[in-house]
Design a protein around this motif. Sequence first.
Motif, short mmCIF file in Angstrom:
data_model
loop_
_atom_site.label_atom_id
_atom_site.label_comp_id
_atom_site.label_asym_id
_atom_site.label_seq_id
_atom_site.Cartn_x
_atom_site.Cartn_y
_atom_site.Cartn_z
N GLY A 33 0.80 -1.08 -0.16
CA GLY A 33 -0.01 -0.06 0.08
C GLY A 33 0.90 0.99 -0.15
O GLY A 33 0.48 2.45 -0.12
N ILE A 34 2.18 1.14 0.32
CA ILE A 34 2.97 2.30 0.40
C ILE A 34 3.15 2.70 -1.18
O ILE A 34 3.29 4.07 -1.33
N VAL A 35 2.87 1.92 -2.10
CA VAL A 35 2.92 2.53 -3.39
C VAL A 35 1.73 3.55 -3.73
O VAL A 35 2.30 4.52 -4.47
N THR A 36 0.73 3.61 -3.03
CA THR A 36 -0.18 4.90 -3.21
C THR A 36 0.65 6.01 -2.78
O THR A 36 0.24 7.25 -3.72
N ALA A 37 1.40 6.18 -1.65
CA ALA A 37 2.02 7.48 -1.46
C ALA A 37 3.30 7.55 -2.55
O ALA A 37 3.38 9.00 -2.87
N LEU A 38 3.88 6.52 -3.08
CA LEU A 38 4.98 6.83 -4.01
C LEU A 38 4.33 7.36 -5.17
O LEU A 38 4.90 8.24 -6.10
N HIS A 39 3.13 6.89 -5.68
CA HIS A 39 2.37 7.42 -6.76
C HIS A 39 2.07 8.84 -6.82
O HIS A 39 2.22 9.62 -7.82
N GLN A 40 1.78 9.55 -5.75
CA GLN A 40 1.56 10.80 -5.76
C GLN A 40 2.91 11.66 -5.85
O GLN A 40 2.61 12.79 -6.76
N VAL A 41 4.00 11.19 -5.59
CA VAL A 41 5.31 11.92 -6.06
C VAL A 41 5.50 11.92 -7.42
O VAL A 41 5.84 12.77 -8.36
N LEU A 42 5.41 10.47 -8.14
CA LEU A 42 5.50 10.41 -9.46
C LEU A 42 4.48 11.17 -10.36
O LEU A 42 4.65 11.36 -11.60
N ASP A 43 3.36 11.36 -9.93
CA ASP A 43 2.42 12.26 -10.56
C ASP A 43 2.62 13.77 -10.75
O ASP A 43 2.17 14.47 -11.35
N LYS A 44 3.74 14.02 -10.00
CA LYS A 44 4.07 15.58 -9.72
C LYS A 44 4.63 16.17 -11.50
O LYS A 44 5.43 15.06 -11.88
N PRO A 45 4.31 17.09 -12.06
CA PRO A 45 4.70 17.34 -13.25
C PRO A 45 6.41 17.61 -13.23
O PRO A 45 6.96 17.59 -14.05
N GLN A 46 6.89 17.85 -12.09
CA GLN A 46 8.48 18.00 -12.17
C GLN A 46 9.16 16.91 -12.13
O GLN A 46 10.51 16.92 -12.38
N VAL A 47 8.63 15.82 -12.17
CA VAL A 47 9.25 14.25 -12.04
C VAL A 47 8.93 13.75 -13.41
O VAL A 47 7.96 13.81 -13.78
N ARG A 48 10.12 13.01 -13.95
CA ARG A 48 9.84 11.98 -15.09
C ARG A 48 10.23 10.69 -14.79
O ARG A 48 11.23 10.49 -14.09
N LEU A 49 9.72 9.58 -15.32
CA LEU A 49 10.39 8.39 -14.99
C LEU A 49 10.76 7.87 -16.49
O LEU A 49 10.32 8.06 -17.40
N PHE A 50 12.37 7.31 -16.37
CA PHE A 50 12.70 6.80 -17.65
C PHE A 50 13.36 5.31 -17.23
O PHE A 50 14.02 4.84 -16.41
N GLY A 51 12.19 4.45 -17.50
CA GLY A 51 12.16 2.92 -17.18
C GLY A 51 12.80 2.15 -18.10
O GLY A 51 13.20 2.55 -19.43
N ASN A 52 13.45 0.96 -17.73
CA ASN A 52 14.46 0.22 -18.76
C ASN A 52 15.76 0.67 -19.27
O ASN A 52 16.08 0.68 -20.39
N VAL A 53 16.14 1.68 -18.37
CA VAL A 53 17.20 2.41 -18.92
C VAL A 53 18.47 1.88 -17.74
O VAL A 53 18.24 2.23 -16.61
N ASP A 54 19.68 1.46 -18.25
CA ASP A 54 20.27 0.83 -17.26
C ASP A 54 21.79 2.03 -17.32
O ASP A 54 22.04 2.60 -18.28
N TYR A 55 22.17 2.01 -15.90
CA TYR A 55 23.32 2.74 -15.60
C TYR A 55 24.33 1.54 -15.57
O TYR A 55 24.01 0.72 -14.80
N PRO A 56 25.47 1.85 -16.16
CA PRO A 56 26.03 2.68 -17.10
C PRO A 56 26.01 2.42 -18.30
O PRO A 56 26.43 3.07 -19.42
N ASN A 57 25.21 1.32 -18.89
CA ASN A 57 25.12 1.01 -20.37
C ASN A 57 24.37 2.11 -21.15
O ASN A 57 24.71 2.43 -22.29
#
Length: 458
Positions: A62-86
Amino acid sequence: MPRPVRVAIVGAGPAGIYAADALLKSELAADPGVSIDLIERLPAPFGLIRYGVAPDHPRIKGIVTALHQVLDKPQVRLFGNVDYPNDLALEDLHRFYDATVFATGADADRDLPIPGIDLDGSYGAADFVSWFDGHPEVPRTWPLEAEQVAVLGVGNVALDVARILAKTADELLPTEIPPNVYDGLAANRAVEVHVFGRRGPAQAKFSPMELRELDHSPTIEVVVDPEDIDYDEGSIATRRANKQADMVSSTLENWAIRDVGDRPHRIHLHFFENPVEVLGEDGRVVALRTERMRLDGQGGSVGTGEYREWPVQAVYRAVGYRSDELPKLPFDALTATVPHRAGRVLENGTHLPSLYVTGWVKRGPVGLIGHTKGDANETVACLVEDQRAGRLLAAADPAEDAVVAHLRERGTDFTTWEGWQLLDAHEKALGGAQGRERVKVVERDAMLDASASDLRTP
């Protein structure tokens, strides 16, 4: 006109998202503003919550609900399937961002240097957790032929491993487990699971609620030997000072004095048994040898010289997680953490400008998920201080579309926050068709397809 401070956070688990939240609440958010990109190796966010928490613990998820609220912010973007350092190397991060926070967590098993630990049938708990949580980077099958199993460790991960091994597949079917995990657990032959700790009940690291939940299954009998209920002055002091330790001890005491029932599967919780060797025949596990321990008066334990062999066909070590080394960053192999001072990455005692750490790669895999908030606040405070003092290395190419162009040029099939919402809806639809809340998608390509990842979107 001042531009927003560009910050990359490598790792979109709780530690990384809490760092993003701390940045959004810092003075940077008002002037000159902050723009945050979460860089995640897997196609989906949430890290430990998605791939490190047992599926029969929806309360924690259920913690995901709180994390969702952060990722919903317009100042935040997600780039998934992106590996450091490749996909994004350190020099790329310096090019596109004014600061980078590494929040890569700890998902590998700590070593346990005892003879026989590498025999066939000896496993790390982290690998097993990744399997039953549907991690896209682990095998789709798991060997579950053992009827007697040993779990080494007395923390919550050990409880998760023991409980999943002892429960029936049908008990877990209402959860989000994917079909391959259900099929594997349906073939599981385990009927006895033995959990071993080298000290006493007062030193166990179980959470009281998770321990009590072990006894809720109609198919699992939890057994505690009355001889294992023992306390010295140090243990008594621990119980007085720590409410959770006292609650755990009380639960174990109650189980030790009750009659043992006839449920078909049993979990035995053993204390004062120190694993010293895994025994094998023809390269496979056949037994575990332990040394009987006794308390030393200070809450520690010492060996008695008495040994016992437990017939088991599989051993799972749940003795802690460790972080993997991050290329081009300093690393302390002893603690498996990045050297730092209050979150500033250090090399030979000197802060490497614009580089920071938070979460388990910073402090080691201790504490609960919520404890990472304090880590994030400390690290972000240092980052803000360095920005105000002009100590950050200004990005050479800070435009928000520059990193997008870089990933597209590389052919990196990245996912986005919108893509996660599509995958989330897809998993819920799969579950709804079976009367379940969700069915987790496991294969990376299937996750990318469901996410309509960037390069697959017309």
